[in-house]
Design an enzyme around this catalytic site. Structure first.
Site, mmCIF file in Angstrom:
data_model
loop_
_atom_site.group_PDB
_atom_site.id
_atom_site.type_symbol
_atom_site.label_atom_id
_atom_site.label_comp_id
_atom_site.label_asym_id
_atom_site.label_seq_id
_atom_site.Cartn_x
_atom_site.Cartn_y
_atom_site.Cartn_z
ATOM 1 N N THR A 1 -57.799 -21.009 9.007
ATOM 2 C CA THR A 1 -58.717 -22.292 8.951
ATOM 3 C C THR A 1 -59.047 -22.568 10.361
ATOM 4 O O THR A 1 -58.155 -22.577 11.360
ATOM 5 C CB THR A 1 -58.147 -23.382 8.271
ATOM 6 O OG1 THR A 1 -59.342 -24.550 8.134
ATOM 7 C CG2 THR A 1 -56.890 -24.014 8.749
ATOM 8 N N HIS A 2 -59.885 -23.235 10.706
ATOM 9 C CA HIS A 2 -60.225 -24.059 11.981
ATOM 10 C C HIS A 2 -60.153 -25.651 11.779
ATOM 11 O O HIS A 2 -60.153 -26.296 12.922
ATOM 12 C CB HIS A 2 -61.554 -23.765 12.452
ATOM 13 C CG HIS A 2 -61.921 -22.253 12.950
ATOM 14 N ND1 HIS A 2 -61.219 -21.815 14.049
ATOM 15 C CD2 HIS A 2 -62.503 -21.270 12.532
ATOM 16 C CE1 HIS A 2 -61.602 -20.505 14.095
ATOM 17 N NE2 HIS A 2 -62.351 -20.049 13.180
ATOM 18 N N ASN A 3 -59.903 -25.837 10.780
ATOM 19 C CA ASN A 3 -59.817 -27.458 10.278
ATOM 20 C C ASN A 3 -58.572 -28.043 10.675
ATOM 21 O O ASN A 3 -57.615 -27.686 9.885
ATOM 22 C CB ASN A 3 -60.274 -27.723 8.958
ATOM 23 C CG ASN A 3 -60.340 -29.017 8.286
ATOM 24 O OD1 ASN A 3 -59.628 -29.630 8.830
ATOM 25 N ND2 ASN A 3 -61.243 -29.243 7.442
ATOM 26 N N ARG B 1 -55.545 -29.887 -2.544
ATOM 27 C CA ARG B 1 -54.991 -28.958 -1.798
ATOM 28 C C ARG B 1 -53.319 -28.852 -1.845
ATOM 29 O O ARG B 1 -52.883 -28.016 -1.930
ATOM 30 C CB ARG B 1 -55.168 -29.106 -0.340
ATOM 31 C CG ARG B 1 -55.077 -28.000 0.699
ATOM 32 C CD ARG B 1 -55.654 -28.201 2.024
ATOM 33 N NE ARG B 1 -57.068 -28.241 1.767
ATOM 34 C CZ ARG B 1 -57.826 -29.432 1.900
ATOM 35 N NH1 ARG B 1 -57.215 -30.475 2.149
ATOM 36 N NH2 ARG B 1 -59.201 -29.464 1.835
ATOM 37 N N ASP C 1 -63.306 -37.896 1.842
ATOM 38 C CA ASP C 1 -61.919 -38.585 1.453
ATOM 39 C C ASP C 1 -62.199 -40.173 1.350
ATOM 40 O O ASP C 1 -61.642 -40.582 0.661
ATOM 41 C CB ASP C 1 -61.115 -38.355 2.528
ATOM 42 C CG ASP C 1 -60.185 -37.226 2.243
ATOM 43 O OD1 ASP C 1 -59.898 -36.767 1.268
ATOM 44 O OD2 ASP C 1 -59.519 -36.855 3.340
ATOM 45 N N LYS D 1 -51.620 -39.072 0.186
ATOM 46 C CA LYS D 1 -52.467 -38.167 -0.191
ATOM 47 C C LYS D 1 -52.095 -36.933 -0.665
ATOM 48 O O LYS D 1 -52.338 -36.476 -1.862
ATOM 49 C CB LYS D 1 -53.587 -37.845 1.091
ATOM 50 C CG LYS D 1 -54.602 -36.790 0.557
ATOM 51 C CD LYS D 1 -55.892 -36.509 1.725
ATOM 52 C CE LYS D 1 -56.542 -35.461 1.221
ATOM 53 N NZ LYS D 1 -57.473 -34.998 2.070
ATOM 54 N N ASP E 1 -60.490 -22.902 -0.015
ATOM 55 C CA ASP E 1 -61.881 -23.312 -0.208
ATOM 56 C C ASP E 1 -61.861 -24.562 -1.218
ATOM 57 O O ASP E 1 -61.131 -24.437 -2.227
ATOM 58 C CB ASP E 1 -62.939 -22.249 -0.540
ATOM 59 C CG ASP E 1 -64.559 -22.624 -0.095
ATOM 60 O OD1 ASP E 1 -64.717 -23.019 0.815
ATOM 61 O OD2 ASP E 1 -65.162 -22.882 -1.106
HETATM 62 P P1 IMP Z 1 -64.286 -26.368 2.992
HETATM 63 O O1 IMP Z 1 -63.246 -26.025 2.035
HETATM 64 O O2 IMP Z 1 -63.601 -26.524 4.494
HETATM 65 O O3 IMP Z 1 -65.426 -25.341 2.817
HETATM 66 O O4 IMP Z 1 -64.885 -27.867 2.674
HETATM 67 C C1 IMP Z 1 -65.842 -27.939 1.996
HETATM 68 C C2 IMP Z 1 -66.523 -29.315 2.202
HETATM 69 O O5 IMP Z 1 -65.259 -30.155 1.450
HETATM 70 C C3 IMP Z 1 -66.361 -29.920 3.578
HETATM 71 O O6 IMP Z 1 -67.472 -31.010 3.578
HETATM 72 C C4 IMP Z 1 -64.878 -30.722 3.682
HETATM 73 O O7 IMP Z 1 -65.243 -31.672 4.620
HETATM 74 C C5 IMP Z 1 -64.716 -31.168 2.175
HETATM 75 N N1 IMP Z 1 -63.431 -31.289 1.977
HETATM 76 C C6 IMP Z 1 -62.605 -30.240 1.871
HETATM 77 N N2 IMP Z 1 -61.332 -30.618 1.662
HETATM 78 C C7 IMP Z 1 -61.310 -31.924 1.415
HETATM 79 C C8 IMP Z 1 -60.409 -32.933 1.074
HETATM 80 O O8 IMP Z 1 -59.137 -32.658 1.114
HETATM 81 N N3 IMP Z 1 -60.831 -34.221 1.352
HETATM 82 C C9 IMP Z 1 -62.441 -34.657 1.329
HETATM 83 N N4 IMP Z 1 -63.215 -33.701 1.626
HETATM 84 C C10 IMP Z 1 -62.647 -32.304 1.826
#
Ligand code: IMP
Length: 196
Positions: free
Chosen positions: A7-9, A177, A151, A171, A68
């Site tokens: 991940t980059h997040n 997650r 969120d 959370k 994801d």
């Molecule tokens: P991805 O899993 O990074 O592809 O996220 C898909 C979308 O869901 C993106 O817009 C993320 O910001 C959002 N997202 C992923 N996980 C969360 C979370 O735990 N809370 C709120 N939004 C999330």
């Protein structure tokens, strides 16, 4: 045990690090100087998670996992779902996505929604998937400035606050997650003990 989180997040990284026992060291893509994004172009959350983990495993050969996540809103027939990241368009950011969601949900009484996370782990060349689901409701308006993504508009079932109004530990007691990560950790510890 050293394991790579594809991940980059940074928000996801912090959430996951908080849940891992000390014997599991987590590396991010930044830690290994990998800055390229994997294109999330699959039709399901599961396929995207598998794609992200598989591509990084092919490049690095390390034990790795990817997650994801999608937000599924009942009134919208499960949307944005797998398209959560680009709900408001290709270059949309979190605010654009939230604004689109709140507009579509204006005056709707059924506000039920759920977050779905799939974590795909590649270990010894084999894939293992772990699912986490968190049920809740879409808030009437944005609240809170913690967390990320959707969120600030998601209130988990039985709670009064949005995820963005909660500390990360709170959370992590409830969230999609965290549920998937706990299953991942259980699996890894079993592997670790079997091999030591
Ligand atoms: P991805 O899993 O990074 O592809 O996220 C898909 C979308 O869901 C993106 O817009 C993320 O910001 C959002 N997202 C992923 N996980 C969360 C979370 O735990 N809370 C709120 N939004 C999330």
């Amino acid at each position: 045990m050293e394991i790579l989180f594809a991940t980059h997040n940074k928000n996801k990284l912090v959430e996951v690090k908080n849940l891992l026992p000390k014997k599991i060291t987590i590396l991010s893509l930044e830690d290994i100087n990998h800055f390229k994004e994997v294109v999330e172009d699959k039709k399901t959350i599961l396929e995207n998670a598998v794609k992200k983990a598989s591509e990084i495993y092919k490049i690095t050969g390390r034990i790795c996992f990817a997650d994801d996540t999608g937000l599924e809103v009942e009134e919208l027939g499960g949307k944005p779902g797998v398209h959560s990241k680009r709900f408001a368009g290709r270059n949309a950011d979190n605010m654009d996505n939230i604004n689109k969601l709140l507009k579509l949900m204006k005056n709707k009484s059924n506000r039920k929604a759920r977050f779905v996370t799939i974590i795909s782990l590649i270990i010894d060349g084999k894939i293992k998937n772990f699912e986490g689901i968190c049920n809740g409701d879409i808030a009437q308006e944005k609240k809170g400035d913690k967390g990320f993504g959707y969120d600030s508009v998601f209130i988990p079932t039985g709670q009064k606050l949005t995820f963005a109004e909660m500390d990360i530990d709170k959370k992590n007691l409830l969230a999609h997650r965290a549920i998937a990560v706990k299953k991942l950790v259980f699996f890894l510890i079993k592997q670790f003990n079997a091999n030591s």
